[in-house]
Every structure is written in C-alpha cells, then in structure tokens.
Design a protein around this motif. Sequence first.
Motif, PDB file in Angstrom:
ATOM      1  N   LEU A 229      44.368 -20.721  26.403  1.00  0.00           N
ATOM      2  CA  LEU A 229      43.739 -21.818  25.682  1.00  0.00           C
ATOM      3  C   LEU A 229      42.226 -21.659  25.565  1.00  0.00           C
ATOM      4  CD1 LEU A 229      45.908 -24.655  27.170  1.00  0.00           C
ATOM      5  CD2 LEU A 229      45.789 -24.011  24.757  1.00  0.00           C
ATOM      6  N   ARG A 230      41.628 -20.944  26.540  1.00  0.00           N
ATOM      7  CA  ARG A 230      40.194 -20.666  26.391  1.00  0.00           C
ATOM      8  C   ARG A 230      39.969 -19.933  25.080  1.00  0.00           C
ATOM      9  NH1 ARG A 230      37.900 -24.330  28.201  1.00  0.00           N
ATOM     10  NH2 ARG A 230      35.921 -23.344  27.722  1.00  0.00           N
ATOM     11  N   VAL A 231      40.872 -19.018  24.748  1.00  0.00           N
ATOM     12  CA  VAL A 231      40.759 -18.240  23.517  1.00  0.00           C
ATOM     13  C   VAL A 231      41.138 -19.099  22.317  1.00  0.00           C
ATOM     14  CG1 VAL A 231      41.848 -16.385  22.214  1.00  0.00           C
ATOM     15  CG2 VAL A 231      41.025 -15.960  24.522  1.00  0.00           C
ATOM     16  N   GLU A 232      42.356 -19.640  22.353  1.00  0.00           N
ATOM     17  CA  GLU A 232      42.863 -20.346  21.181  1.00  0.00           C
ATOM     18  C   GLU A 232      42.084 -21.627  20.899  1.00  0.00           C
ATOM     19  OE1 GLU A 232      47.305 -20.735  20.470  1.00  0.00           O
ATOM     20  OE2 GLU A 232      46.700 -22.818  20.652  1.00  0.00           O
ATOM     21  N   GLY A 233      41.722 -22.325  21.934  1.00  0.00           N
ATOM     22  CA  GLY A 233      41.103 -23.629  21.737  1.00  0.00           C
ATOM     23  C   GLY A 233      39.588 -23.622  21.660  1.00  0.00           C
ATOM     24  N   TRP A 234      38.957 -22.625  22.295  1.00  0.00           N
ATOM     25  CA  TRP A 234      37.498 -22.639  22.374  1.00  0.00           C
ATOM     26  C   TRP A 234      36.844 -21.314  21.991  1.00  0.00           C
ATOM     27  CZ3 TRP A 234      34.963 -27.090  22.810  1.00  0.00           C
ATOM     28  CH2 TRP A 234      35.641 -28.191  23.345  1.00  0.00           C
ATOM     29  N   ALA A 235      37.615 -20.303  21.635  1.00  0.00           N
ATOM     30  CA  ALA A 235      37.072 -18.972  21.351  1.00  0.00           C
ATOM     31  C   ALA A 235      36.224 -18.481  22.523  1.00  0.00           C
ATOM     32  CB  ALA A 235      36.256 -18.968  20.055  1.00  0.00           C
ATOM     33  N   ASP A 236      36.610 -18.877  23.728  1.00  0.00           N
ATOM     34  CA  ASP A 236      35.842 -18.543  24.929  1.00  0.00           C
ATOM     35  C   ASP A 236      36.485 -17.327  25.599  1.00  0.00           C
ATOM     36  OD1 ASP A 236      34.403 -18.471  27.260  1.00  0.00           O
ATOM     37  OD2 ASP A 236      35.270 -20.296  28.109  1.00  0.00           O
ATOM     38  N   VAL A 237      36.158 -16.149  25.087  1.00  0.00           N
ATOM     39  CA  VAL A 237      36.742 -14.920  25.629  1.00  0.00           C
ATOM     40  C   VAL A 237      36.289 -14.713  27.073  1.00  0.00           C
ATOM     41  CG1 VAL A 237      37.019 -12.446  25.261  1.00  0.00           C
ATOM     42  CG2 VAL A 237      36.673 -13.944  23.317  1.00  0.00           C
ATOM     43  N   GLN A 238      35.058 -15.111  27.352  1.00  0.00           N
ATOM     44  CA  GLN A 238      34.531 -14.926  28.701  1.00  0.00           C
ATOM     45  C   GLN A 238      35.326 -15.727  29.718  1.00  0.00           C
ATOM     46  OE1 GLN A 238      30.315 -15.410  28.873  1.00  0.00           O
ATOM     47  NE2 GLN A 238      29.985 -14.009  27.185  1.00  0.00           N
TER      48      GLN A 238
ATOM     49  N   GLY B  62      40.189 -20.431  16.985  1.00  0.00           N
ATOM     50  CA  GLY B  62      39.679 -19.902  18.256  1.00  0.00           C
ATOM     51  C   GLY B  62      40.085 -18.456  18.460  1.00  0.00           C
ATOM     52  N   THR B  63      41.327 -18.137  18.121  1.00  0.00           N
ATOM     53  CA  THR B  63      41.808 -16.769  18.289  1.00  0.00           C
ATOM     54  C   THR B  63      41.082 -15.829  17.329  1.00  0.00           C
ATOM     55  OG1 THR B  63      43.948 -17.739  18.822  1.00  0.00           O
ATOM     56  CG2 THR B  63      43.908 -15.378  18.425  1.00  0.00           C
ATOM     57  N   VAL B  64      40.899 -16.274  16.098  1.00  0.00           N
ATOM     58  CA  VAL B  64      40.199 -15.445  15.115  1.00  0.00           C
ATOM     59  C   VAL B  64      38.748 -15.206  15.560  1.00  0.00           C
ATOM     60  CG1 VAL B  64      39.422 -15.318  12.721  1.00  0.00           C
ATOM     61  CG2 VAL B  64      41.685 -16.231  13.241  1.00  0.00           C
ATOM     62  N   ALA B  65      38.084 -16.277  15.984  1.00  0.00           N
ATOM     63  CA  ALA B  65      36.692 -16.140  16.428  1.00  0.00           C
ATOM     64  C   ALA B  65      36.608 -15.236  17.659  1.00  0.00           C
ATOM     65  CB  ALA B  65      36.103 -17.517  16.732  1.00  0.00           C
ATOM     66  N   SER B  66      37.599 -15.341  18.547  1.00  0.00           N
ATOM     67  CA  SER B  66      37.602 -14.484  19.743  1.00  0.00           C
ATOM     68  C   SER B  66      37.660 -13.017  19.346  1.00  0.00           C
ATOM     69  CB  SER B  66      38.805 -14.800  20.629  1.00  0.00           C
ATOM     70  OG  SER B  66      38.684 -16.092  21.158  1.00  0.00           O
ATOM     71  N   ARG B  67      38.457 -12.726  18.331  1.00  0.00           N
ATOM     72  CA  ARG B  67      38.576 -11.335  17.910  1.00  0.00           C
ATOM     73  C   ARG B  67      37.275 -10.823  17.322  1.00  0.00           C
ATOM     74  NH1 ARG B  67      44.223  -9.220  15.723  1.00  0.00           N
ATOM     75  NH2 ARG B  67      42.778  -7.605  15.133  1.00  0.00           N
ATOM     76  N   ILE B  68      36.556 -11.678  16.599  1.00  0.00           N
ATOM     77  CA  ILE B  68      35.261 -11.250  16.068  1.00  0.00           C
ATOM     78  C   ILE B  68      34.350 -10.879  17.235  1.00  0.00           C
ATOM     79  CG2 ILE B  68      33.199 -12.062  14.857  1.00  0.00           C
ATOM     80  CD1 ILE B  68      35.152 -13.751  13.126  1.00  0.00           C
ATOM     81  N   LYS B  69      34.458 -11.643  18.320  1.00  0.00           N
ATOM     82  CA  LYS B  69      33.610 -11.357  19.488  1.00  0.00           C
ATOM     83  C   LYS B  69      34.002 -10.036  20.148  1.00  0.00           C
ATOM     84  CE  LYS B  69      32.672 -16.175  20.624  1.00  0.00           C
ATOM     85  NZ  LYS B  69      32.838 -17.253  21.610  1.00  0.00           N
ATOM     86  N   VAL B  80      34.766 -14.968   7.600  1.00  0.00           N
ATOM     87  CA  VAL B  80      35.783 -15.680   8.366  1.00  0.00           C
ATOM     88  C   VAL B  80      35.892 -17.065   7.739  1.00  0.00           C
ATOM     89  CG1 VAL B  80      34.025 -16.151  10.123  1.00  0.00           C
ATOM     90  CG2 VAL B  80      36.418 -16.651  10.607  1.00  0.00           C
ATOM     91  N   ILE B  81      37.111 -17.428   7.313  1.00  0.00           N
ATOM     92  CA  ILE B  81      37.270 -18.698   6.604  1.00  0.00           C
ATOM     93  C   ILE B  81      38.243 -19.600   7.357  1.00  0.00           C
ATOM     94  CG2 ILE B  81      36.753 -17.659   4.368  1.00  0.00           C
ATOM     95  CD1 ILE B  81      39.732 -17.734   3.715  1.00  0.00           C
ATOM     96  N   GLY B  82      37.883 -20.879   7.429  1.00  0.00           N
ATOM     97  CA  GLY B  82      38.747 -21.862   8.071  1.00  0.00           C
ATOM     98  C   GLY B  82      38.341 -22.149   9.501  1.00  0.00           C
ATOM     99  N   GLY B  83      38.860 -23.228  10.025  1.00  0.00           N
ATOM    100  CA  GLY B  83      38.509 -23.645  11.376  1.00  0.00           C
ATOM    101  C   GLY B  83      37.356 -24.624  11.338  1.00  0.00           C
ATOM    102  N   ASN B  84      37.305 -25.550  12.301  1.00  0.00           N
ATOM    103  CA  ASN B  84      36.238 -26.540  12.236  1.00  0.00           C
ATOM    104  C   ASN B  84      34.888 -25.915  12.572  1.00  0.00           C
ATOM    105  OD1 ASN B  84      35.286 -27.210  14.993  1.00  0.00           O
ATOM    106  ND2 ASN B  84      37.426 -27.792  15.317  1.00  0.00           N
ATOM    107  N   SER B  85      33.834 -26.598  12.134  1.00  0.00           N
ATOM    108  CA  SER B  85      32.496 -25.992  12.167  1.00  0.00           C
ATOM    109  C   SER B  85      32.054 -25.615  13.579  1.00  0.00           C
ATOM    110  CB  SER B  85      31.504 -26.966  11.549  1.00  0.00           C
ATOM    111  OG  SER B  85      31.592 -28.213  12.212  1.00  0.00           O
ATOM    112  N   SER B  86      32.621 -26.267  14.622  1.00  0.00           N
ATOM    113  CA  SER B  86      32.180 -25.932  15.990  1.00  0.00           C
ATOM    114  C   SER B  86      32.413 -24.459  16.307  1.00  0.00           C
ATOM    115  CB  SER B  86      32.938 -26.772  17.016  1.00  0.00           C
ATOM    116  OG  SER B  86      33.097 -28.069  16.567  1.00  0.00           O
ATOM    117  N   PHE B  87      33.540 -23.915  15.830  1.00  0.00           N
ATOM    118  CA  PHE B  87      33.816 -22.499  16.086  1.00  0.00           C
ATOM    119  C   PHE B  87      32.758 -21.622  15.415  1.00  0.00           C
ATOM    120  CE2 PHE B  87      38.198 -24.158  16.621  1.00  0.00           C
ATOM    121  CZ  PHE B  87      38.391 -23.716  17.914  1.00  0.00           C
ATOM    122  N   HIS B  88      32.320 -22.025  14.242  1.00  0.00           N
ATOM    123  CA  HIS B  88      31.329 -21.237  13.520  1.00  0.00           C
ATOM    124  C   HIS B  88      29.952 -21.373  14.174  1.00  0.00           C
ATOM    125  CE1 HIS B  88      33.996 -20.251  10.026  1.00  0.00           C
ATOM    126  NE2 HIS B  88      34.646 -21.275  10.539  1.00  0.00           N
TER     127      HIS B  88
END
Lengths: 541, 339
Positions: A229-238, B62-69, B80-88
């Motif tokens: 969920l850190r990944v899916e929900g928050w993009a928090d890879v760390q 979140g998964t898409v943004a994680s992969r960019i990282k 990268v398109i879609g997802g609420n602005s917080s991810f961006h």
Amino acid sequence: VSRTSRVQGVSEPSLVVGVAILSACLLVFVLAPLAATLAFPNVGSWGVTLRSGRFAKAALHSLLMTILSTATATLVGFLFAYTITRTATPLRGLFRAVSVLPLFSPPFMVAFGYVMMVGRNGLITHGLLGLRVNVFGWHGLWLAQTISFFPVAAIVMEGALRSLSPNLLHAASNLGASGARQLWTITLPILRPAFAAAGLLVGIQVLADFGNPILIGGNFSVLATEAWLRVEGWADVQGAAVLSAEILLPSLLLFAAQRIWVRGRTVATVTARAGMDTVPRTSAAGRWLLGIVCGIVSALVLLVYVALLLGAFVKGWGFDWTPTLANLGDITVRGAELLHSILYAAGAALGSAVVSLGTAFLVSRKRFRLRSAMDLAALLPAALPGICFGIGYSILFSRPPLDLYGTAAIVVLSLLFWNISVGHQTFVTAFGQISPAFGEAAANLGAGSFRVLREIELPLVSGAFLSAATVSFIRAVTTLSVVVFLANAGNGVATVSIMNLVNDGFYGKAAALTVSLLILSAGALGLGRLAAGRPVDLFQA
Amino acid sequence: MKRFLVVLAALLLAAGSLLADDAKKVVIYAALDEKTSKDLAAAFQAATGYTAEIALQIEQAGTVASRIKTEAPTARADVVIGGNSSFHTDLATGGYLERYTSPVVKTAGIDPRFMDPDGYWTGWYLGALCILYNEKRYTEEIKPKGIQPPTTWDDLLNPVYKGQVIASNPATTGGAYLMLAAQIFRLGSEQAGFDYIRKLDPNVAQYTAGANGSIALVSQGEAIVGFAWGHDTLKQKTQGNLPIVVVFPKDTGFEIGAASIIKNAPHLEAAKRFIDFLLSPEAGKINAMNGYRYPVRKGVEMPPGVPAFESLKLAPWDLKAAAVNLDAWKKRWADITGK
C-alpha cells in the motif's frame, strides 16, 4: 540407516566453476536487487517508517498470523500427505488434486470467492443458512492463509513420506507396536527435517504474502500489505523498502530456528540397501479421522473454485446469477498476455528447478567456503515480498550495465529467482533422505561430480525436480506483486490485466480471464509432464 | 561497389525515417482505465499524426508513480496521465518531472486554480466524492423502517446503518486521505471534521485499504452503504452492471486529476503537444464518456446519469492545507478510529 554427515570438499575444477557460476547468479539476481531495494530509502524514511505506530502494529499482526497459519498449514499439509501416501482411502485421488488447487490462487479471486460464498451476503451463509457472517479480519485471514499455503507443506511432506523406507515400520509392527505408536516414535521423528522445511517455507511465505490479507484481512493490517500500500496508495517506494526489510528480519530468525532444530537430526532412509516397497496401512479409525479432516479442507478449497467458475459464467458476480458467455468475449483480446504468462512462467520454472537443483546439490553434498551463504541466499527470495523483488529488479535492471527494461528477460529472470526457494528446500530435503553412499560409491569408481549428479542423484530426486518446477510454474503464473514493477505493454502478463479488470469493475471478465489462465496453466503442466514421460496427473511421481 | 552504395543509402534512409518517426512519437504511462487511455492515444494520433504509445497501463497512480521513481534516471516515458494531483506534486518534489504550463489554459479560459501553482502538473479533469448504496439490501432492510435513501453525509450517521458502512483508510491511500480532508473542508474546521469521523466510526464495518474499496463490497452486499470517487463508481456500475445507486451529496469533496511531463522525456515536444491535447474538448469528451470524469474545460457533454459539474455544491478545497497537515490529520484519524 546411515547418518548423512559425509559431505565432500570441493576440489574438482568443474565443481569450482559450478560453485562460481551459481554464486555469481545468486549475487546478481538475488542479493544485488535486494541491496538495491534496501539502499533506496534515505535515512529519514527509515526513521519515519520504523517509528510509525501503525507499522509496529502491522509487525505484531504479521508475527501472530505467521505463527497461527504456519502451525495449521503445516499440520494440514502433513495430514494430506499422510492420507495420500499412507492410507487406502478411495478419495486419495481427489485429495491429491485438491492439495494442488490452492497453489493456483491468482490475485483477488480467492478472497472474492470467500466473500461470495461465506460472506455477509454469501451464497451459503446468507442464501442457504440465512446468516450474516463477517469473514473479514484475523479469523478469515487465518483460514485463507491455511488453505493457501498447506499445499506447500503437503508437497514437502509427501516427498519425505514417500522416500521414508517402510523397513523400520515393518520392524516395529513385527515387534507389536501399534500404528499410532509407530507414527509417534518413528515417522514423526524421522520427518522432523521435513516438518522444519515445510514450516519454514510456509512461515516465510505467510509473512511475505499480501494478496490474501489485502482482501480478506479487513482492518487487520500486516507488514506485507502495508508495503504494497505504500506503493499503491502513496507512491512511497522508500517506505515499501523499509517495510520489506522489516519482513526479512523474522524470516531470517525462522531460518536460524529451523537450522538449530534439525541440526544433526537428518536421517537418510533411502539407502544403498534394498528395502520393501509396501507400507503398513493405517487403522480404520485413523483412516476415518484423516478422511474427515481432508474432506472438510477439500470442501473449503473447492468452494473458492466453484465461486470462480460461477463468476466467469454469470452476469453479475454475487448479485445477478443469470448465466452468460459474455465474459469470455474479452479473453480473445488478452491472447498476448495469456501467452506471455504461460511462456514466461515455463521458462522461469525450468530455470528455477535447474538452479535450485544446483544450489541444493552443492549445499547438501559438498563442503565449501560459501556453503551457508549459498543456502541462505537460495532461501531469501521466498522471504521477500514480491513487491520488494520487483522494486529491486526495476531499479537495477532498468539501466546499464544490464538494461532489460520492457523485455521478456526481466520478467523471466525475476520469476526464476523469486521461485528458487521452494525448489531449493524441496531438493535439500530430498538429498537429506538419500544416503550419500550411492554418490560416494560412484565417485570412488572415478565418476566426476557432474556425472554423479546427472546419473545417480538426479534420477533419485526426479520427483522433487518435477514438484519444484510445477510449484515454480504455478507461482510464476499467478503472481502479481513481482511483475507489477516490470511488466509493460510489450511484456505484459495476465495478472496485471486481471488487476485492471477488477479496478474497472469488470468482475465477471476478471473471473473469466482467471479461469482461462488456470486452464491454460493446467494444460501446460500436463504437456510438460507428458514431455517428461510422467502421468498427466499432477504430483503423481 | 555500386551495390554497396545502394545498400548504404537504403540503410541511411531507413535510419533517417526511424529517427524522424521517433521525434513524432509520445510514450505514455497511464493511470486511467484501459479504454480511456486507448481512446485518448488513438484520438491524439488522428489529430496530430504523432504516434502515441501506451507503455504502461495500471489504474493505481501510486504504482505508476513508483515505477517512474525506480526507473529514474532514465525516463522511459514522456508523460504520466491520470491520478490525483497529490501524486504529481510528490513526483515534482522528488525532481522527477519537467515543468510545463500549457498555453491552452489561457486560450480556452480554464480556471487556473486547477493547475499546479509551481507549474509542474496540469489539472485536466475533476472527480467528486459520492455515496453509494446496495439497492436490494436498502429496500429490504432500511426502507421498511421508513428511512429515505442516503443523500447527505449526515445520513450515514444514522444508527440504522450500524456496522453497515464501508469507509476507507487515509493511512493507506492518498485517495482516502483526500476523503478525510474533504470532510474537514466541507464542515469548515478540523474539529467539526473529526467530530464527523468520530460519529461515523460506530457505523463503519470496515475501513478498506483502497480509496474505492466500498464499490465491490457494497455491490456484493457485504455492507449497505459506502463512499468512493464518483467517477470510478459510475464507471464500475455501468460497466459491471452493479446493483448500486450512486448519489452525489450536495456538499462534497473533489480531486484534481493531473497529467505531467517526466523529467528528461525523450520526446519533449511531443509530450507538450500531448498535454495540450488533454485540455482539448475532444480529449475531455473521451474522458467524460469512458471515465465519467469532469473535464476542467467547460462545455463538454457528460454521459447520461451524471449530474452537471455546476450542479454540485463542492466544499471549499485547500490542497496546501491537506499537504501541510498530512501527518497530523492521519494521526488524529488513527487515534479516533483505533485503526
């Protein structure tokens, strides 16, 4: 019965090369990705994540669930294996088939199946019995984990029971020992390493599993779901990386505990002396008891698959039971992903069986400097949540010197090495029960290590080879968490599409795609067995 | 020799055309539903002659943004398109994005409060929070008690729904955190917002990990009522023929759906054209019809059954406050719910 304390040192050049190649593989494809994942978080995020009360609670939940599920899954696995190998129950064939099924548990579908059948609005609980049962929470998760992971224990146990020579039992029987006494004083002590191996495998997989807890855990959070969920929900890879490390720690403790518990207690029962083939049969009362337990578990297993089939062929899963074939229409456009799933998994399965045969042979039969390290490295992947493995591969192999971004290779390699643990543990157990006397005799006659492995050891562990390849294949076909970081448009696999379908509300289509994936996998396994000259029936050695 | 020259010329031509093609191409990471992404790519291709390739299609931003990282420093996609602005915003903070403000914002008169104040992401659609309930279970269990269907946030506090509400967990998902923030903004103060959470808690059967977990559970009858993002709920309801009713409460929260250019994008010019395209009426229509999302550009027709955006009385929205209070609000929520 001879003690397997005779392990040989490594002196042949070819063996040195073998050790070097396998060590390099484990270094590059297991340890380096793990290191890349753990090096990703900065110091601050280690602190934040480790101090969080939420994650502390999740850690406690993880430990609790691991202890409960490992105990029950190992026990159920043993009972199944015992029933299959040691009783003449007419349902043996059914039980064996059922003991394979939960391995095929693709993401989402198992939990959906339970909700549909025994949830608050479940077909059975509400439709039939008029009850409103809550399956969400630790109790539902305990059930799901037991059902999901007992097959792993059953496989290890079945191999051990099969290679357990009946001579001792006949001797005991002749001396007047009852069946129960034989079980308690002979079978169980000899099986100790197998129990330890099964428990270890189940334990680390329960720790690392996110699929069941995320859907059926309800408010009961565990470390693996938190990492996902850190990944899916928050993009928090760390944060995900830190939590993965937290999962590793108890896994390593389990590993150590297993080593201590079996140290010096491995007993070889396949020896160079001939033995009798028939096994004394279990008493009628014992047979009934085993039959009832296995019957209940089988019913629970089948429930999920009935729900899945229903889901694929009705209009609205859980609310509109009108039959339809409409859900199948979508499968044709997913042909590429289905094909990828099968091909990648087949490649990974064969590769991982070969690699784990190599590591297990070296660890069990040879003495060399890196022996313990190799043993641990071969077991690590099972202890890593899939997402951690995926993150590591994504970081490491999306850039030079080994840029595999978007290729089939990155998916196959990740699945191959993520799966070596089951094979390694299965082979180590098998080698432990086969007296090294065969190999030693051949070596004395001048055979090299490779020849000994190929011509003597391999035929003896061919059942284990098949099991290892089969389990790896199924795990590879059904995993989502490893590939979600590696799959793209060009190398996509079916589980990612299943996830997308579920997210779009296409539950029926998701069920249909899952069913076709399972049918294709079963077909591929059948073909594989035919090619290996075995009966098509899975797991019949 | 002549033959060699011909082959060489052919090779050079081929290489040249490859390079030329490559410049007229955009590679997309999409955190939308499959159909919307595909239709957008096809429409962009038709409108501009550029090739649009969807390299990654996963609905969770979140998964898409994680992969960019994890794939950085090599940018594997342009946008990268879609997802609420917080991810961006999170990606921009980490240095993973290229700054770009589309000229279309000005020329089309789009409200600038939907754009990133720092100039990284482009808001191109809006989604509003909705309430959803299981029609059958409501009719059988709640209606006989003389209670009207839930239409306001306060309706969820009715003791008749004890243990029958599916909510989401702000600790596990950014989307669910926005739902918590929405309550605070809607009611005008932290105190009032958390009072609402406290009163709702006894009715909650489960706080799902995902923001939209209620859709499946309410459809399957695990609970009677829940809340989720309206566009996702309507899309699933229509596509899956789900037995639920979707209601937009008058004072509801919303999210800004964003799109951004990835740092070191291999096709920067094409990426900019694609962002411009997302603000076009055509892209807005595709997004609205498939994804039930409100385009930021006014005057785009919405699918039947979707209330006009103007008809929603949206709560005041303060992304900065939501970001600043992240840890404090999550903690306070956890203290109240014990989850």
